[in-house]
Design an enzyme around this catalytic site. Structure first.
Site, mmCIF file in Angstrom:
data_model
loop_
_atom_site.group_PDB
_atom_site.id
_atom_site.type_symbol
_atom_site.label_atom_id
_atom_site.label_comp_id
_atom_site.label_asym_id
_atom_site.label_seq_id
_atom_site.Cartn_x
_atom_site.Cartn_y
_atom_site.Cartn_z
ATOM 1 N N GLU A 100 0.277 -0.370 -0.208
ATOM 2 C CA GLU A 100 -0.199 -0.258 0.148
ATOM 3 C C GLU A 100 0.777 0.732 -0.490
ATOM 4 O O GLU A 100 2.024 1.052 0.366
ATOM 5 C CB GLU A 100 -1.020 -0.632 1.192
ATOM 6 C CG GLU A 100 -1.612 -0.905 1.047
ATOM 7 C CD GLU A 100 -2.508 -0.728 2.376
ATOM 8 O OE1 GLU A 100 -3.032 -2.395 3.041
ATOM 9 O OE2 GLU A 100 -2.430 0.081 3.149
ATOM 10 N N CYS A 120 5.391 -7.280 6.973
ATOM 11 C CA CYS A 120 6.406 -6.713 8.347
ATOM 12 C C CYS A 120 7.139 -7.785 9.696
ATOM 13 O O CYS A 120 5.686 -8.248 10.033
ATOM 14 C CB CYS A 120 6.279 -5.185 9.284
ATOM 15 S SG CYS A 120 7.100 -4.800 10.241
ATOM 16 N N CYS A 124 4.350 -5.265 15.879
ATOM 17 C CA CYS A 124 3.473 -5.124 16.721
ATOM 18 C C CYS A 124 1.853 -4.931 16.730
ATOM 19 O O CYS A 124 1.501 -5.478 15.395
ATOM 20 C CB CYS A 124 3.711 -3.065 16.738
ATOM 21 S SG CYS A 124 5.394 -2.237 15.992
ATOM 22 N N SER A 199 11.385 6.474 9.067
ATOM 23 C CA SER A 199 10.376 6.415 10.106
ATOM 24 C C SER A 199 10.692 4.814 10.614
ATOM 25 O O SER A 199 10.200 3.533 9.892
ATOM 26 C CB SER A 199 8.755 6.152 10.236
ATOM 27 O OG SER A 199 8.524 5.988 11.430
ATOM 28 N N ASN A 298 -5.285 4.118 14.085
ATOM 29 C CA ASN A 298 -6.770 4.353 12.978
ATOM 30 C C ASN A 298 -7.012 2.521 14.086
ATOM 31 O O ASN A 298 -5.652 1.319 14.041
ATOM 32 C CB ASN A 298 -5.709 3.844 12.385
ATOM 33 C CG ASN A 298 -5.919 5.220 11.187
ATOM 34 O OD1 ASN A 298 -6.460 5.765 11.474
ATOM 35 N ND2 ASN A 298 -4.515 5.707 11.214
HETATM 36 N N1 SAH Z 1 7.766 0.292 10.647
HETATM 37 C C1 SAH Z 1 7.827 1.906 10.376
HETATM 38 C C2 SAH Z 1 7.155 2.351 9.872
HETATM 39 C C3 SAH Z 1 6.121 1.271 9.177
HETATM 40 S S1 SAH Z 1 4.495 1.582 10.488
HETATM 41 C C4 SAH Z 1 7.413 1.884 11.764
HETATM 42 O O1 SAH Z 1 6.672 1.205 13.074
HETATM 43 O O2 SAH Z 1 7.795 3.616 12.486
HETATM 44 C C5 SAH Z 1 4.708 3.577 10.463
HETATM 45 C C6 SAH Z 1 4.124 4.663 11.736
HETATM 46 O O3 SAH Z 1 2.298 4.399 11.994
HETATM 47 C C7 SAH Z 1 4.454 3.785 13.287
HETATM 48 O O4 SAH Z 1 4.493 5.252 14.182
HETATM 49 C C8 SAH Z 1 3.579 3.218 13.403
HETATM 50 O O5 SAH Z 1 3.826 2.910 15.138
HETATM 51 C C9 SAH Z 1 2.242 3.674 13.157
HETATM 52 N N2 SAH Z 1 0.623 2.853 13.505
HETATM 53 C C10 SAH Z 1 0.792 1.208 12.978
HETATM 54 N N3 SAH Z 1 -0.111 1.041 13.059
HETATM 55 C C11 SAH Z 1 -1.023 2.667 13.890
HETATM 56 C C12 SAH Z 1 -2.703 2.513 14.033
HETATM 57 N N4 SAH Z 1 -3.867 1.530 13.556
HETATM 58 N N5 SAH Z 1 -2.217 3.335 14.254
HETATM 59 C C13 SAH Z 1 -2.041 4.937 14.647
HETATM 60 N N6 SAH Z 1 -0.561 4.119 13.836
HETATM 61 C C14 SAH Z 1 -0.288 2.965 13.687
HETATM 62 FE FE1 SF4 Z 2 6.164 -3.618 11.686
HETATM 63 FE FE2 SF4 Z 2 5.361 -2.030 13.863
HETATM 64 FE FE3 SF4 Z 2 5.872 -0.357 11.775
HETATM 65 FE FE4 SF4 Z 2 3.969 -1.717 11.497
HETATM 66 S S1 SF4 Z 2 4.042 -0.076 13.366
HETATM 67 S S2 SF4 Z 2 5.082 -1.331 10.493
HETATM 68 S S3 SF4 Z 2 4.567 -3.771 13.036
HETATM 69 S S4 SF4 Z 2 7.296 -2.067 12.799
#
Ligand code: SAH
Ligand code: SF4
Length: 352
Positions: A100, A120, A124, A199, A298
């Site tokens: 995406e 990924c 998380c 990020s 979200n």
């Molecule tokens: N892996 C990297 C970049 C991709 S995720 C990282 O974790 O930083 C990009 C951002 O979206 C991150 O800050 C992540 O924590 C956040 N994110 C992921 N799922 C989310 C959700 N459901 N609601 C809000 N932010 C979210």
């Molecule tokens: Fe991967 Fe965590 Fe970033 Fe989601 S928030 S893309 S699981 S590192």
């Protein structure tokens, strides 16, 4: 052997200038021809070798005969928000995997949020991508291809790009940096390094490596909790580096580069939005060059989390400000779309 070589094909999209120079030389052309190809690929967004009309016909034929081609990602779905100008894309890669990207437009800014991996591995617990597991790294061509696909479909120039889509960019360091350099190149997408941000969930080796790079790319670190045990629950793999180790790497980065780090903090009801969480966050941020971006969660269907009440978001914002810590509250974008990154793809996966 020659037959075998002919059967191989090479996507030019994603090639750096030096790779194109090698290709030109191998085909008996002057290295400066590489710059022309580079411009055709990224500045003029050519969709085929044939379109590169200032290359001689003979050279174009040699490129095609050598198996070179200009690849493009297929757009499987494009969603346009009815609330704001956010567009969300689902792309299909050549091997059938999907990823995406999101285009956020506001005033004169057009920011692409691009993916660096399919899936990924970091797991998380609040993240749709993390919950669906790791598929594979993207190559630079697939990252640049997202930008080209979006620019072609909207006929719009990008002013900013963030590696903040699916995947962990520092777990795919070389290809992400290669893509960012094409975004940054004056003959590429010509986006200033300060308008290009990566990020990370906090992979310390990658942060240290990034500090040594000559470009001034921006860095955002996903913190989400400044309490080790809570962070380990929300970000089980990232928490292999404890907060002290992460903070030391962040401080060294800011000292070395003079650049501020953005700390992303997604507020999740009852999980990381309590007074003790706030105190720990303030403590973590004191005394070094950071900026906190508070993000409303979200909510992801099938995951157990809810977003924090607006009053909690406001309290975090006010208390951070009071403590002299720079902060911003992220405005929600494309709320009517499958908003959280990873959800569009997940729906697609579940449908098929
Ligand atoms: N892996 C990297 C970049 C991709 S995720 C990282 O974790 O930083 C990009 C951002 O979206 C991150 O800050 C992540 O924590 C956040 N994110 C992921 N799922 C989310 C959700 N459901 N609601 C809000 N932010 C979210
Ligand atoms: Fe991967 Fe965590 Fe970033 Fe989601 S928030 S893309 S699981 S590192």
């Amino acid at each position: 052997m020659q037959q075998q070589l002919r059967q191989q094909s090479f996507n030019l999209t994603g090639c750096s200038l030096s790779e194109l120079q090698i290709i030109a030389e191998q085909l008996g052309e002057k290295p400066y021809r590489a710059r022309q190809i580079f411009r055709w690929l990224y500045q003029k967004k050519a969709s085929s070798i044939d379109a590169m009309t200032d290359l001689s016909l003979a050279f174009r034929q040699k490129l095609s005969a050598g198996g070179y081609y200009v690849g493009a990602l297929k757009i499987l779905q494009e969603q346009l928000s009815a609330i704001d100008a956010t567009r969300k894309y689902l792309f299909e890669l050549a091997d059938g995997n999907t990823i995406e990207s999101v285009l956020l437009t506001e005033d004169a800014r057009a920011t692409l949020c691009f993916s660096t991996q399919a899936g990924c591995a970091m797991g998380c617990t609040f993240c749709a991508t993390g919950q669906s597991g790791f598929v594979r790294n993207l190559n630079a061509g697939e990252m640049v291809g997202q930008a080209l696909g979006v620019m072609r479909s909207t006929d719009q120039r990008l002013t900013n790009a963030v590696a903040m889509g699916q995947g962990e960019p520092l777990a795919n360091y070389d290809e992400t940096l290669k893509a960012l350099r094409i975004f940054n190149a004056p003959d590429g997408f010509a986006i200033g390094a300060r308008h290009l941000t990566l990020s990370t969930c906090g992979l310390v080796e990658g942060i240290r490596r990034l500090a040594e790079e000559p470009e001034q790319f921006g860095l955002a670190v996903s913190l989400h909790s400044a309490i080790d045990v809570k962070r380990a629950q929300l970000m089980p793999k990232a928490a292999k580096y404890n907060l002290a180790v992460l903070q030391a790497a962040c401080k060294d980065y800011t000292n070395k580069t003079g650049r501020r780090i953005t700390l992303e903090y997604t507020l999740i009801a009852g999980e990381n939005d309590q007074e003790a969480d706030l105190r720990a966050l303030i403590q973590f941020c004191r005394g070094w060059l950071c900026h906190v971006n508070l993000i409303p969660l979200n909510p992801v269907a099938a995951l157990k989390y809810d977003r924090s009440l607006p009053s909690r978001v406001m309290r975090f914002g006010q208390e951070l400000e009071q403590a002299g810590i720079a902060m911003s509250i992220r405005k929600e974008k494309g709320a009517d779309l499958d908003a959280a990154c990873g959800q569009l793809r997940q729906r697609q996966v579940h449908r098929s």
